[in-house]
Design an enzyme around this catalytic site. Structure first.
Site, PDB file in Angstrom:
ATOM      1  N   ALA A  62       0.937  -1.259   0.014  1.00 28.30           N
ATOM      2  CA  ALA A  62      -0.009   0.006   0.007  1.00 28.30           C
ATOM      3  C   ALA A  62       0.813   1.268   0.024  1.00 28.30           C
ATOM      4  O   ALA A  62       2.162   1.116   0.382  1.00 28.30           O
ATOM      5  CB  ALA A  62      -0.755  -0.023   1.272  1.00 28.30           C
ATOM      6  N   GLU A  87      -0.508  -9.252  -1.003  1.00 30.21           N
ATOM      7  CA  GLU A  87      -2.069  -9.611  -0.658  1.00 30.21           C
ATOM      8  C   GLU A  87      -2.783  -9.785  -2.205  1.00 30.21           C
ATOM      9  O   GLU A  87      -3.358 -10.589  -2.513  1.00 30.21           O
ATOM     10  CB  GLU A  87      -2.581  -8.533   0.147  1.00 30.21           C
ATOM     11  CG  GLU A  87      -2.112  -8.759   1.562  1.00 30.21           C
ATOM     12  CD  GLU A  87      -2.474  -7.529   2.613  1.00 30.21           C
ATOM     13  OE1 GLU A  87      -2.314  -6.408   2.250  1.00 30.21           O
ATOM     14  OE2 GLU A  87      -3.260  -7.993   3.567  1.00 30.21           O
TER      15      GLU A  87
HETATM   16  N1  3HC Z   1       4.555   3.664   0.190  1.00 32.37           N
HETATM   17  C1  3HC Z   1       5.100   4.910  -0.049  1.00 32.37           C
HETATM   18  N2  3HC Z   1       6.371   4.997  -0.438  1.00 32.37           N
HETATM   19  C2  3HC Z   1       7.167   4.199  -0.392  1.00 32.37           C
HETATM   20  C3  3HC Z   1       6.671   2.702  -0.146  1.00 32.37           C
HETATM   21  C4  3HC Z   1       5.421   2.834   0.282  1.00 32.37           C
HETATM   22  N3  3HC Z   1       4.940   1.221   0.438  1.00 32.37           N
HETATM   23  N4  3HC Z   1       7.681   1.973  -0.160  1.00 32.37           N
HETATM   24  C5  3HC Z   1       8.569   2.675  -0.453  1.00 32.37           C
HETATM   25  N5  3HC Z   1       8.353   3.853  -0.699  1.00 32.37           N
HETATM   26  C6  3HC Z   1       9.388   5.085  -1.093  1.00 32.37           C
HETATM   27  C7  3HC Z   1      10.303   5.572   0.103  1.00 32.37           C
HETATM   28  O1  3HC Z   1       9.744   6.339   1.128  1.00 32.37           O
HETATM   29  C8  3HC Z   1      11.488   6.257  -0.789  1.00 32.37           C
HETATM   30  O2  3HC Z   1      10.925   7.396  -1.067  1.00 32.37           O
HETATM   31  P1  3HC Z   1      12.255   8.596  -1.321  1.00 32.37           P
HETATM   32  O3  3HC Z   1      12.992   8.083  -2.546  1.00 32.37           O
HETATM   33  O4  3HC Z   1      11.325   9.791  -1.483  1.00 32.37           O
HETATM   34  O5  3HC Z   1      12.976   8.567   0.003  1.00 32.37           O
HETATM   35  C9  3HC Z   1      11.320   5.205  -2.115  1.00 32.37           C
HETATM   36  O6  3HC Z   1       9.842   4.712  -2.273  1.00 32.37           O
HETATM   37  C10 3HC Z   1      12.250   4.362  -2.288  1.00 32.37           C
HETATM   38  O7  3HC Z   1      12.380   3.397  -1.203  1.00 32.37           O
HETATM   39  P2  3HC Z   1      13.410   2.729  -0.665  1.00 32.37           P
HETATM   40  O8  3HC Z   1      14.399   3.671  -0.489  1.00 32.37           O
HETATM   41  O9  3HC Z   1      13.234   1.946   0.615  1.00 32.37           O
HETATM   42  O10 3HC Z   1      14.107   1.915  -1.684  1.00 32.37           O
HETATM   43  P3  3HC Z   1      14.778   0.268  -1.460  1.00 32.37           P
HETATM   44  O11 3HC Z   1      15.183  -0.081  -2.905  1.00 32.37           O
HETATM   45  O12 3HC Z   1      15.957   0.656  -0.726  1.00 32.37           O
HETATM   46  O13 3HC Z   1      13.725  -0.517  -0.759  1.00 32.37           O
HETATM   47  C11 3HC Z   1      11.511  -1.653  -0.493  1.00 32.37           C
HETATM   48  C12 3HC Z   1      12.420  -1.019  -1.545  1.00 32.37           C
HETATM   49  C13 3HC Z   1      12.096  -2.909   0.081  1.00 32.37           C
HETATM   50  C14 3HC Z   1      10.206  -1.893  -1.180  1.00 32.37           C
HETATM   51  C15 3HC Z   1      11.353  -0.661   0.468  1.00 32.37           C
HETATM   52  O14 3HC Z   1      11.016   0.551   0.195  1.00 32.37           O
HETATM   53  C16 3HC Z   1      10.313  -0.993   1.520  1.00 32.37           C
HETATM   54  O15 3HC Z   1      10.488  -1.931   2.354  1.00 32.37           O
HETATM   55  N6  3HC Z   1       9.016  -0.258   1.676  1.00 32.37           N
HETATM   56  C17 3HC Z   1       8.135  -0.615   2.399  1.00 32.37           C
HETATM   57  C18 3HC Z   1       7.235  -1.831   2.034  1.00 32.37           C
HETATM   58  C19 3HC Z   1       6.056  -2.019   2.835  1.00 32.37           C
HETATM   59  O16 3HC Z   1       6.109  -1.823   4.198  1.00 32.37           O
HETATM   60  N7  3HC Z   1       5.006  -2.529   2.392  1.00 32.37           N
HETATM   61  C20 3HC Z   1       3.599  -2.671   3.182  1.00 32.37           C
HETATM   62  C21 3HC Z   1       3.101  -1.421   3.005  1.00 32.37           C
HETATM   63  S1  3HC Z   1       1.727  -1.578   4.393  1.00 32.37           S
HETATM   64  C22 3HC Z   1       0.417  -2.396   3.322  1.00 32.37           C
HETATM   65  O17 3HC Z   1       0.750  -2.978   2.281  1.00 32.37           O
HETATM   66  C23 3HC Z   1      -0.719  -2.477   4.233  1.00 32.37           C
HETATM   67  C24 3HC Z   1      -1.719  -3.566   3.384  1.00 32.37           C
HETATM   68  O18 3HC Z   1      -1.738  -4.670   4.141  1.00 32.37           O
HETATM   69  C25 3HC Z   1      -3.088  -3.076   3.309  1.00 32.37           C
END
Ligand code: 3HC
Ligand code: NAI
Length: 696
Positions: free
Chosen positions: A64, A106
């Site tokens: 998300a 998901e």
């Molecule tokens: N939402 C919004 N922005 C996100 C994001 C997300 N899910 N994931 C990453 N970003 C953004 C970061 O803030 C960053 O922004 P910036 O360049 O402006 O600082 C950019 O994307 C790049 O992210 P990273 O620097 O972290 O990139 P990496 O390549 O190092 O890592 C990743 C990639 C492994 C995907 C890492 O970003 C990550 O772990 N992201 C979070 C993933 C996550 O937690 N997903 C679950 C979300 S909650 C959800 O899905 C709820 C659902 O159950 C309903």
């Protein structure tokens, strides 16, 4: 026709839906809308017999869009999108690469099949954001992989690799490359078969599950994630797969998701997520700043820190030479490195081959000349200015042109160290935390002359070696230790005024820190703190101050350095390392209080927590006022990754903000009237409160 965030095309009789929302294909509103529109078009097209769902760029949908959290949800929500995919009468395969995480996984679990590149890391990391999967993840994953696997993946939030996912039944096939070509062949081979049941229809792996498994997991989690709610909610949601229908389970998940979503735990962890990434951005250093290549490293001094620092390089394939001043010390240091890796092997977390590979990347030398080919040299000798200066003038003479010259000093003036070289623009602080191969924080200290290229390259290096970097200015103790010093001084003041050492540590531990201040002192070594205090005394920093960690000095003089001597603030069992209260230490505090004329009293837990928390906050504000940290959130990252501060409280600055800065200042002022020397006035904090502002 493409929507903004979704691309679609048809190859033969297969429709391909591709997410195009860089950088990580987060499932923002446009993406969700596009996903539904594309699917509807394909379902209407009789020429299309099967569908591939994939992502462009570095990853399949990574979850998300976290930046949409807390804002009104625009329809379709992710559950609605997934339902559309689940109800498709044409088979859909999700072709995974990169990091299909959270909502991304998901969504994939709502498809009939999943295939992946072998490099894919997939998981449900929602608990790391203080929430639980909210789009069916807690209901579909157990049906695919079994309850135990789902419990482990969802409560830890740690992604698994494609091979593991294949073995667990989450995906059907793994490919080394050519994802779309292979996914096309895969889905074509399924067209003549009956449509594969989607995860929500499966029941086998969630039938006859014993309740014990949930009890055991809850017990484990309560210990590991002290004070946290979301992992326990995740367990409750997963349990619903065993006693509720899929639809009711989904309802249960929604209920629990909402509780977590609205919690402080979640807002704090989301703050942490964005803060960690913000810390990488340095206003005066443009993105296109030249990065110096780092393909080899040298570490000088292979003691407590040097050995761990060297391991960081070897862990990511960078050859590193460690240098000691005698063969004896070198052997000792190398043996510790080898023992550390062997322990990882014996715990089954590293193969023998990997062990050999990493050891082969670390070479030892007792000659400083061995640094001459290194792209980065990290000095980690004793914390003494004269020695550091001597080392840097020698390093300057030997290191190659454009080599980054880094010092691991924890408190000393980087500019003074740089002065002993002919190239101060290449000198920088890289303050690792102990144990350096484990702790994630790397405090990068910018000297007066450090060049932008060297800063940008060191920040990049930190990411490469899997550290979380924070840029600090060059003040005594930088960000972390400058604050920690005041926190420890406050702990001593509390003990002199009547609080027991074990009570102070208990309050801090119960708050969620990894350990209390006295236990930390014993772990780090009271001799280390003594050296710093000795310098501070010589520099007049304690002149006219009443609270000066006197008991710590007395323990040092008694040779009680902490765990390394089995006695410090506590007494340690030689074999088990278990700690016992030392009543003598509380008596020493009592005696010191008497000598200083401090009247002792009963101090409650609330005061202990508040004084320790605001000592950190007040010093943090002074650091911001003086410009030694770029932002309050950098301080939060420093504390969460370097000092064992509970991430789920958001860091010391966020915690104070949540408590209310006005209330915090009121308490500080109250303490200041009693102990003025412990609470220097911070104009920045006063100004924030006056303007009713928070940190930004
Ligand atoms: N939402 C919004 N922005 C996100 C994001 C997300 N899910 N994931 C990453 N970003 C953004 C970061 O803030 C960053 O922004 P910036 O360049 O402006 O600082 C950019 O994307 C790049 O992210 P990273 O620097 O972290 O990139 P990496 O390549 O190092 O890592 C990743 C990639 C492994 C995907 C890492 O970003 C990550 O772990 N992201 C979070 C993933 C996550 O937690 N997903 C679950 C979300 S909650 C959800 O899905 C709820 C659902 O159950 C309903
Ligand atoms: P240590 O005493 O464990 O190791 C220092 C090593 O440097 C020793 O093995 C010594 O033999 C070696 N050494 C001394 N002079 C040398 C020379 N001329 N050439 C080559 N090797 C030499 O010290 P520790 O704890 O590893 O600290 C090193 C540095 O890291 C210090 O600046 C310290 O402040 C800093 N630091 C320490 C932390 C800790 O928790 N111990 C945490 C963060 C930083």
């Amino acid at each position: 026709m493409d929507t903004q965030a979704i691309k679609y095309e048809i190859i033969e009789n297969i429709g391909i839906i591709t997410g195009v929302n860089p950088p990580v294909n987060a499932l923002s509103y446009n993406v969700r809308k596009g996903l539904v529109e594309a699917l509807k078009l394909f379902l209407k097209n009789d020429n299309i017999k099967g569908i591939i769902l994939c992502g462009e760029g570095r990853t399949f949908f990574a979850g998300a869009d976290i930046s949409e959290f807390g804002k009104p949800m625009q329809s379709p929500n992710l559950n609605e999108v997934i339902l559309e995919y689940e109800n498709s009468n044409k088979p859909i395969v999700a072709a995974l690469h990169g990091s299909p995480l959270g909502g991304g996984l998901e969504l994939a679990m709502g498809c009939n099949y999943r295939v992946a590149l072998s490099s894919t890391k997939l998981g449900l990391p929602e608990v790391k954001l203080g929430i639980i999967p909210g789009a069916g993840g807690t209901q579909r994953l157990p049906r695919l992989a079994g309850v135990e696997k789902a419990l482990s993946m969802i409560t830890s939030g740690i992604p698994i690799d494609a091979k593991n996912a294949l073995e667990s039944g989450i995906i059907e096939e793994v490919f080394e490359d050519k994802l779309i070509e292979n996914a096309l062949n895969f889905i074509k081979s399924k067209l003549t078969l009956d449509i594969h049941p989607v995860a929500s229809k499966l029941t086998e792996k969630v039938s006859n599950v014993k309740n014990d498994i949930f009890i055991n997991f809850s017990n484990k989690i309560e210990k590991k994630h002290r004070g946290r709610k979301s992992p326990l909610c995740a367990i409750e949601a997963i349990k619903a797969t065993t006693n509720l229908s899929f639809t009711d389970g989904l309802e249960k998940e929604r209920e629990l998701f909402k509780v977590c979503h609205d919690s402080k735990e979640s807002s704090s962890l989301i703050h942490m997520f964005f803060s960690e990434r913000k810390a990488l951005k340095i206003p005066d250093i443009p993105k296109d700043t030249q990065i110096l290549p780092i393909n080899s490293a040298a570490v000088i001094g292979c003691g407590t820190m040097g050995g761990g620092i060297a391991m960081n390089f070897a862990n990511v394939g960078i050859p590193v030479t460690v240098i000691e001043n005698s063969q004896d010390s070198l052997d000792k240091g190398m043996n510790i490195i080898e023992k550390n890796y062997s322990n990882t092997v014996s715990k089954g977390r590293m193969t023998q081959n990997e062990f050999k590979k990493r050891m082969s990347l670390i070479s030892g030398s007792s000659k400083l000349e061995s640094i001459s080919n290194a792209d980065v040299v990290v000095e980690a000798v004793f914390e003494e200015m004269n020695l550091k200066k001597e080392m840097f003038s020698k390093i300057d003479a030997l290191a190659k042109e454009n080599s980054i010259l880094a010092t691991n000093t924890s408190t000393l003036d980087i500019d003074q160290i740089a002065e002993s070289t002919s190239r101060p623009q290449f000198v920088i602080g890289t303050h690792f935390f102990s144990p350096a191969n484990v702790m994630k924080l790397l405090e990068i200290v910018r000297g007066k002359h450090t060049s932008k290229e060297v800063i940008a390259s060191t920040m990049k290096l930190a990411k490469n070696i899997k550290k979380v970097p924070v840029l600090a200015g060059n003040c005594d103790g930088f960000i972390g230790n400058r604050m920690f010093h005041e926190y420890v001084r406050q702990a001593h003041a509390l003990a002199e005024e009547g609080a027991k050492v074990a009570d102070i540590d208990r309050v801090i531990y119960d708050f969620g820190w990894a350990m209390g201040p006295f236990a930390v002192n014993d772990l780090a070594g009271n001799d280390v703190g003594w050296r710093i205090r000795k310098r501070h005394k010589q520099e007049g920093k304690y002149d006219n101050l009443r609270y000066t960690s006197t008991v710590a000095d007395q323990l040092f003089e008694l040779g009680r350095y902490g765990q390394k001597t089995n006695r410090g603030f506590y007494i340690y069992d030689q074999q088990t390392r278990e700690k016992k209260i030392d009543p003598e230490v509380d008596m020493m505090f009592e005696k010191v209080a008497k000598e200083k004329g401090i009247s002792r009293r009963q101090i409650d837990d609330k005061e202990i927590l508040s004084r320790l928390s605001w000592a950190l906050l007040n010093t943090g504000c002074m650091i911001l006022e003086e410009g030694y940290a770029l932002r309050a959130s950098d301080i939060d990252v420093t504390y969460a990754y370097g000092y064992g501060y509970p991430h789920w409280r958001g860091g010391p600055m966020k915690y104070a903000e949540d408590y209310g800065l006005e209330k915090v200042l009121e308490e500080i002022k109250n303490y200041r009237t009693k102990n003025p020397d412990m609470w220097p006035k911070c104009n920045y904090l006063e100004q924030l409160v006056k303007e009713k502002k928070n940190f930004n």
